[in-house]
Design an enzyme around this catalytic site. Structure first.
Site, PDB file in Angstrom:
ATOM      1  N   TYR A 109      23.531  44.828  16.237  1.00 29.67           N
ATOM      2  CA  TYR A 109      23.399  44.074  17.486  1.00 29.67           C
ATOM      3  C   TYR A 109      24.422  44.637  18.459  1.00 29.67           C
ATOM      4  O   TYR A 109      25.571  44.891  18.092  1.00 29.67           O
ATOM      5  CB  TYR A 109      23.699  42.591  17.226  1.00 29.67           C
ATOM      6  CG  TYR A 109      23.776  41.753  18.480  1.00 29.67           C
ATOM      7  CD1 TYR A 109      22.667  41.055  18.946  1.00 29.67           C
ATOM      8  CD2 TYR A 109      24.969  41.669  19.213  1.00 29.67           C
ATOM      9  CE1 TYR A 109      22.735  40.309  20.108  1.00 29.67           C
ATOM     10  CE2 TYR A 109      25.037  40.920  20.375  1.00 29.67           C
ATOM     11  CZ  TYR A 109      23.919  40.248  20.811  1.00 29.67           C
ATOM     12  OH  TYR A 109      23.986  39.513  21.958  1.00 29.67           O
ATOM     13  N   GLU A 197      21.122  43.697  26.278  1.00 28.09           N
ATOM     14  CA  GLU A 197      21.217  43.383  24.847  1.00 28.09           C
ATOM     15  C   GLU A 197      20.226  44.237  24.056  1.00 28.09           C
ATOM     16  O   GLU A 197      19.067  44.370  24.449  1.00 28.09           O
ATOM     17  CB  GLU A 197      20.894  41.901  24.632  1.00 28.09           C
ATOM     18  CG  GLU A 197      21.024  41.452  23.196  1.00 28.09           C
ATOM     19  CD  GLU A 197      20.539  40.015  23.006  1.00 28.09           C
ATOM     20  OE1 GLU A 197      21.366  39.095  23.081  1.00 28.09           O
ATOM     21  OE2 GLU A 197      19.333  39.827  22.807  1.00 28.09           O
TER      22      GLU A 197
END
Ligand code: GDP
Ligand code: MN
Length: 386
Positions: A109, A197
């Site tokens: 992530y 993101e």
């Protein structure tokens, strides 16, 4: 402003951030054409909506061959996709992204976002990426690396090292991963993003990074500086009332309460929402008609508030400065006569020409409730919607 994954990946490509080969399709024929162009399976079919959690909701499907691709695309295109982020009403899928499927070994992530408190750009990274990231973040916050970058000094090599050591990137792969972090930071700053993101950021067989998902939010207030990004707006994904308000230059944000309110000036609008809450009610919207509002804008604002069926009462709170009270009163009277107002209307008005304004309201023959001051108005409207 949120944008779609395929648009975010378009931006990624511009910054040489590695993404899978693919393209977007609005019809089955386009989806097949894209698949044939990519020439090889497995492919992945991904619903394009402005909400995450698509994997959980059945909006991301792997296709091992042409038949599977066809059936997945047929199923996803036009579906109302419900994910943990869409709310129970879901979103209509009008586009699918067809991409070469990545061979996913490990999922990382990586995200960038501004942190108001420290006035920095925070890089967040975790080696526990994937669909359970929210749970991981809640249960194991220590699995996240947070690196704060002072935007005036910009991204420095030590920031990048902190991220990459945290992710335990192999020494031989450092160069590629450094380039990725640097490119993401540049993309973030140059496009006035409020979020970038990647989840999952996949580590491929060779150890190189690949952005399998891409999420970007742009700062709507900076969009005027980016003519090339404005075409990314998808009004199908926006609240229809907010889209309409923008056409009339009204600052409107829809909220979940039942007290509609119309105010001139953002500061007064914030104070009005506070005082509605203090009176025990919930605002249905933020609406700033602006200092230079015309009677027509008041009327449009009014129509927008009334199209929200949650609204059970309206609080008009105006300080007449540039917008004089008599102009406002004329706008209100016209609007109430035109729209079929079935909810109580409480008005608090002060400022320039307030006496004329009050007289216009009183002579209108309409049933309007006038208040002494803000607190009185809030109490009255709260009582009526209770
Ligand atoms: P989101 O659920 O809306 O965040 O959509 P994602 O793009 O992140 O996809 C959800 C999940 O589907 C990912 O976490 C992956 O596990 C899986 N996935 C997505 N693309 C691929 C792919 O190309 N190959 C494989 N094997 N899995 C994928
Ligand atoms: Mn994702």
């Amino acid at each position: 402003m949120k944008i779609h994954e395929y648009q975010a990946k378009e931006l990624f490509r511009r910054y040489s951030i590695p993404v899978p080969e693919g393209g977007v399709a609005a019809t089955l024929a386009e989806a097949l054409a894209m698949a044939d162009k990519l020439g090889g399976y497995p492919l992945v079919v991904k619903a394009q909506i402005h909400a995450g959690g698509r994997g959980r909701g059945g909006g991301v499907k792997l296709a091992a061959n042409r038949d599977e691709l066809l059936s997945h695309a047929e199923e996803i295109l036009g579906m109302t996709l419900v994910t943990p982020q869409t709310g129970p009403e879901g979103r209509l899928v009008q586009w699918v992204l067809i991409e070469q499927a990545a061979d996913i070994g490990r999922e990382f992530y990586l995200s960038l976002l501004p942190d108001r408190e420290s006035a920095t750009i925070v890089i967040m990274a975790s080696s526990a990426g994937g669909m359970d990231i929210e749970q991981t973040a809640a249960a194991m916050p220590d699995k996240f690396i947070k690196v704060r970058v002072n935007p005036l000094q910009g991204l420095q090599p030590h920031h990048i090292r902190q991220v990459l050591f945290g992710l335990a990137i192999a020494p031989g792969m450092m160069k590629q991963w450094s380039a990725l972090v640097a490119a993401l930071y540049r993309l973030f700053v140059e496009n006035d993003c409020s979020l970038v993101e990647i989840n999952p950021l996949v580590i491929t067989g060779s150890g190189a990074p690949l952005a399998v998902d891409a999420k970007i939010e742009l700062d709507g207030n900076a969009l005027f500086r980016h003519a090339d990004l404005q075409r990314y707006r998808d009004s199908n994904e926006e609240d229809p009332l907010e889209a309409k308000a923008r056409q009339y230059n009204l600052n409107y944000i829809r909220l979940s309460g039942n007290v509609g309110n119309m105010v001139n000036g953002a500061g007064l609008a914030m104070a009005t929402m506070d005082i509605i809450k203090r009176a025990g009610a919930e605002p249905a919207n933020f609406l700033d008609v602006g200092g230079g509002a015309t009677a027509e804008m008041v009327e449009k604002g009014f129509a927008i508030i009334l199209s929200d069926h949650n609204v059970k009462g309206i609080f008009i709170n105006i300080f007449g400065g540039i917008l004089r009270c008599d102009v406002l009163a004329t706008g209100i009277v016209e609007a109430v006569k035109k729209c079929n107002v079935t909810v109580p209307l409480v008005i608090r008005m002060e400022g320039t020409n307030v006496e004329q304004g009050r007289k216009i309201l009183a002579d209108s023959g309409l049933r309007l409730i006038t208040a002494m001051d803000m607190a009185d108005a809030a109490a009255k409207v709260a009582e009526m919607v209770a």
